[in-house]
Design an enzyme around this catalytic site. Structure first.
Site, mmCIF file in Angstrom:
data_model
loop_
_atom_site.group_PDB
_atom_site.id
_atom_site.type_symbol
_atom_site.label_atom_id
_atom_site.label_comp_id
_atom_site.label_asym_id
_atom_site.label_seq_id
_atom_site.Cartn_x
_atom_site.Cartn_y
_atom_site.Cartn_z
ATOM 1 N N HIS A 1 6.202 13.885 4.304
ATOM 2 C CA HIS A 1 6.050 13.246 2.994
ATOM 3 C C HIS A 1 5.072 12.095 3.187
ATOM 4 O O HIS A 1 5.408 11.080 3.807
ATOM 5 C CB HIS A 1 7.432 12.760 2.532
ATOM 6 C CG HIS A 1 7.512 12.461 1.065
ATOM 7 N ND1 HIS A 1 7.300 13.416 0.102
ATOM 8 C CD2 HIS A 1 7.800 11.316 0.390
ATOM 9 C CE1 HIS A 1 7.448 12.872 -1.101
ATOM 10 N NE2 HIS A 1 7.746 11.602 -0.946
ATOM 11 N N LYS B 1 4.684 13.467 -9.476
ATOM 12 C CA LYS B 1 4.087 12.197 -9.057
ATOM 13 C C LYS B 1 3.328 12.478 -7.769
ATOM 14 O O LYS B 1 3.869 13.109 -6.852
ATOM 15 C CB LYS B 1 5.233 11.201 -8.861
ATOM 16 C CG LYS B 1 4.944 9.989 -8.017
ATOM 17 C CD LYS B 1 5.973 8.922 -8.330
ATOM 18 C CE LYS B 1 6.364 8.130 -7.095
ATOM 19 N NZ LYS B 1 7.281 7.036 -7.418
ATOM 20 N N LYS C 1 1.297 11.036 -4.493
ATOM 21 C CA LYS C 1 1.151 9.846 -3.657
ATOM 22 C C LYS C 1 -0.297 9.737 -3.216
ATOM 23 O O LYS C 1 -0.820 10.659 -2.549
ATOM 24 C CB LYS C 1 2.060 9.984 -2.428
ATOM 25 C CG LYS C 1 3.529 9.844 -2.766
ATOM 26 C CD LYS C 1 3.823 8.416 -3.163
ATOM 27 C CE LYS C 1 5.306 8.156 -3.255
ATOM 28 N NZ LYS C 1 5.570 6.773 -3.656
ATOM 29 N N ASP D 1 1.172 7.423 -7.690
ATOM 30 C CA ASP D 1 1.739 6.206 -7.105
ATOM 31 C C ASP D 1 0.829 5.786 -5.959
ATOM 32 O O ASP D 1 0.689 6.519 -4.971
ATOM 33 C CB ASP D 1 3.167 6.476 -6.599
ATOM 34 C CG ASP D 1 3.878 5.198 -6.176
ATOM 35 O OD1 ASP D 1 3.232 4.127 -6.186
ATOM 36 O OD2 ASP D 1 5.074 5.278 -5.826
ATOM 37 N N GLU E 1 1.269 4.103 -11.013
ATOM 38 C CA GLU E 1 2.335 3.269 -10.433
ATOM 39 C C GLU E 1 1.796 2.354 -9.340
ATOM 40 O O GLU E 1 1.102 2.810 -8.436
ATOM 41 C CB GLU E 1 3.421 4.203 -9.863
ATOM 42 C CG GLU E 1 4.597 3.485 -9.247
ATOM 43 C CD GLU E 1 5.727 4.445 -8.880
ATOM 44 O OE1 GLU E 1 5.760 5.587 -9.419
ATOM 45 O OE2 GLU E 1 6.573 4.061 -8.051
ATOM 46 N N ASP F 1 6.409 -1.250 -9.478
ATOM 47 C CA ASP F 1 7.508 -0.741 -8.638
ATOM 48 C C ASP F 1 7.838 -1.797 -7.581
ATOM 49 O O ASP F 1 8.754 -2.607 -7.761
ATOM 50 C CB ASP F 1 7.116 0.602 -8.021
ATOM 51 C CG ASP F 1 8.164 1.123 -7.039
ATOM 52 O OD1 ASP F 1 9.248 0.523 -6.951
ATOM 53 O OD2 ASP F 1 7.898 2.117 -6.333
ATOM 54 N N LYS G 1 14.871 0.318 -9.431
ATOM 55 C CA LYS G 1 15.491 0.874 -8.221
ATOM 56 C C LYS G 1 16.714 0.036 -7.892
ATOM 57 O O LYS G 1 16.615 -1.193 -7.856
ATOM 58 C CB LYS G 1 14.503 0.839 -7.052
ATOM 59 C CG LYS G 1 13.351 1.806 -7.221
ATOM 60 C CD LYS G 1 12.441 1.756 -6.012
ATOM 61 C CE LYS G 1 11.369 2.820 -6.112
ATOM 62 N NZ LYS G 1 10.363 2.669 -5.040
ATOM 63 N N GLU H 1 13.034 9.846 -11.062
ATOM 64 C CA GLU H 1 12.550 10.614 -9.900
ATOM 65 C C GLU H 1 13.698 10.767 -8.896
ATOM 66 O O GLU H 1 13.486 10.625 -7.699
ATOM 67 C CB GLU H 1 11.336 9.911 -9.278
ATOM 68 C CG GLU H 1 11.633 8.462 -8.897
ATOM 69 C CD GLU H 1 10.462 7.726 -8.270
ATOM 70 O OE1 GLU H 1 9.316 8.186 -8.391
ATOM 71 O OE2 GLU H 1 10.703 6.687 -7.638
HETATM 72 C C1 MUC Z 1 7.999 4.841 -4.340
HETATM 73 O O1 MUC Z 1 7.183 3.993 -4.060
HETATM 74 O O2 MUC Z 1 8.131 5.090 -5.524
HETATM 75 C C2 MUC Z 1 9.708 7.369 -4.613
HETATM 76 C C3 MUC Z 1 9.370 8.676 -4.675
HETATM 77 C C4 MUC Z 1 8.616 8.964 -3.538
HETATM 78 O O3 MUC Z 1 8.110 10.031 -3.233
HETATM 79 O O4 MUC Z 1 8.487 7.844 -2.803
HETATM 80 C C5 MUC Z 1 9.300 6.832 -3.359
HETATM 81 C C6 MUC Z 1 8.837 5.453 -3.249
HETATM 82 MG MG MG Z 2 6.578 3.694 -6.109
#
Ligand code: MUC
Ligand code: MG
Length: 369
Positions: free
Chosen positions: A18, A163, A165, A194, A220, A245, A269, A323
């Site tokens: 991941h 989402k 990354k 994000d 994000e 976040d 969170k 999420e």
């Molecule tokens: C984040 O920064 O949001 C949440 C979902 C994911 O894949 O990583 C986290 C952390």
């Molecule tokens: Mg995040």
């Protein structure tokens, strides 16, 4: 009375690497807290971090050590039926350590809700929904693999919000990656990004403009969490919503972000806020200020995910969904009955307390010896 507090570390491999801008995860370490009370009731809580100390300032090991050494001794012998009073003792004596406090508070609230015979959501104001829209994060690092993964999720009717990354590569490369995925998935599928703070404000202006033009729905934490003025400039400049976040470490940050109009959406969170009660306040601030709400995750296993779901089910406005897919990223299930994901939603457990039960035999094998 609170009789004993046990903390357990369990390392669970992820189903694939991941990749975030801050780290690549191959394992997630669950920190589980078991509180036993003298009336025979017990409660469970959880805290997870991402990549040890890559994401935040607490690690799984610091959470365990600080609970065992500093927090548990304050709580043993206190009235287990007075959770707010017990947490006030902890909050007065212990600085920081929001994740550790969240795990403890969750376990105490789980026990109290079981004792009262109600779902935990009832202690948090009462639920207004029984199921939560749930996004999936595409983070394999490979455009083709991400598209195939998204198509599989759509076919399974598990997720239709994705989402991505980004932030580890050059802005132009990330934009090309995201827009290729958006194009492949089509207009009906929500694609979000994000950046996990990786961009400078200038990079963000370039990146967000291109992503907005390409139909991306949500941006994000594009820049550093402490750059509130920069977040406000980006939120004002672009029509696409900008979400905070990492910047939100509790209700005070939520208040200051709301008054500075520094985000269009808040990712709530429970760990980052310092516990369920404080996360509820983050939600209240957002709703009072007209800021959109999104139910975030620290990629918890079943316990932390159920706890988050119990809270997010109480939010009147949850327009950006959640999420809460953490358990689905892990190769091993620690619950006796897994959480139910169907029709693009996570069902909020309806039993007493968190509404889930730990498989203690399974945990016995997974726990760090
Ligand atoms: C984040 O920064 O949001 C949440 C979902 C994911 O894949 O990583 C986290 C952390
Ligand atoms: Mg995040």
């Amino acid at each position: 009375m609170i009789k004993s507090i046990e903390t357990i570390l369990a390392d669970v491999p992820t189903i694939r690497p991941h990749k975030l801008s801050v780290t690549t995860m191959n394992t997630q370490t669950l920190v589980l807290v078991r509180v036993r009370c003298d009336d025979g009731v017990e409660g469970w809580g959880e805290a997870t971090t991402i990549g040890g100390l890559n994401y935040g300032e607490e690690s799984p090991e610091s959470i365990k050590t600080n609970i065992d050494t500093h927090i548990a001794p304050l709580l043993i012998g206190l009235d287990a039926t007075r959770v707010a009073a017990a947490m006030a003792v902890v909050r007065k004596a212990i600085q920081g350590n929001r994740f550790a406090k969240c795990a403890i508070e969750t376990a105490l609230l789980d026990a109290q809700a079981r004792r009262l015979g109600v779902p935990l959501s009832e202690l948090l104001g009462g639920r207004v929904r029984e199921a939560l829209p749930v996004a999936w994060t595409l983070a394999s690092g490979d455009t083709g693999k991400d598209i195939a993964e998204a198509e599989k999720m759509l076919e399974l009717r598990r997720h239709r919000i994705f989402k991505l990354k980004i932030g580890a590569r050059a802005v132009a490369d990330d934009v090309a990656h995201v827009l290729a995925i958006k194009k492949a998935l089509g207009a009906d599928v929500s694609v979000r990004v994000d950046v996990n703070q990786a961009w400078s404000e200038l990079q963000a202006m370039e990146g967000i403009a291109a992503l907005q033009d390409g139909g991306v729905d949500l941006i994000e934490q594009p820049i550093r969490a402490h750059n509130k003025a920069g977040m406000a400039r980006l939120a004002q400049r672009f029509a696409v919503p900008v979400m905070a976040d990492e910047a939100l470490q509790g209700p005070l940050d939520a208040y200051s972000y709301a008054t500075a109009a520094a985000a269009d959406v808040f990712a709530v969170k429970i760990t980052q806020s310092g516990g369920l009660m404080l996360a509820a306040q983050v939600g209240t601030v957002a709703q009072l200020a007209g800021v959109g709400l999104y139910g975030g995750t620290m990629l918890e296993g079943g316990i932390g995910t159920a706890a988050s779901a119990q809270l997010f089910a109480t939010f009147a406005d949850l327009s950006f969904g959640t999420e809460l897919f953490g358990p689905l990223l892990l190769t091993e299930e620690v619950l006796q009955e897994p959480l139910v994901y169907k029709d693009f939603m996570l069902q909020v457990p309806s039993g007493h307390g968190l509404g889930v039960a730990i498989d203690t035999d399974k945990l016995g094998h997974l726990r760090r010896k």
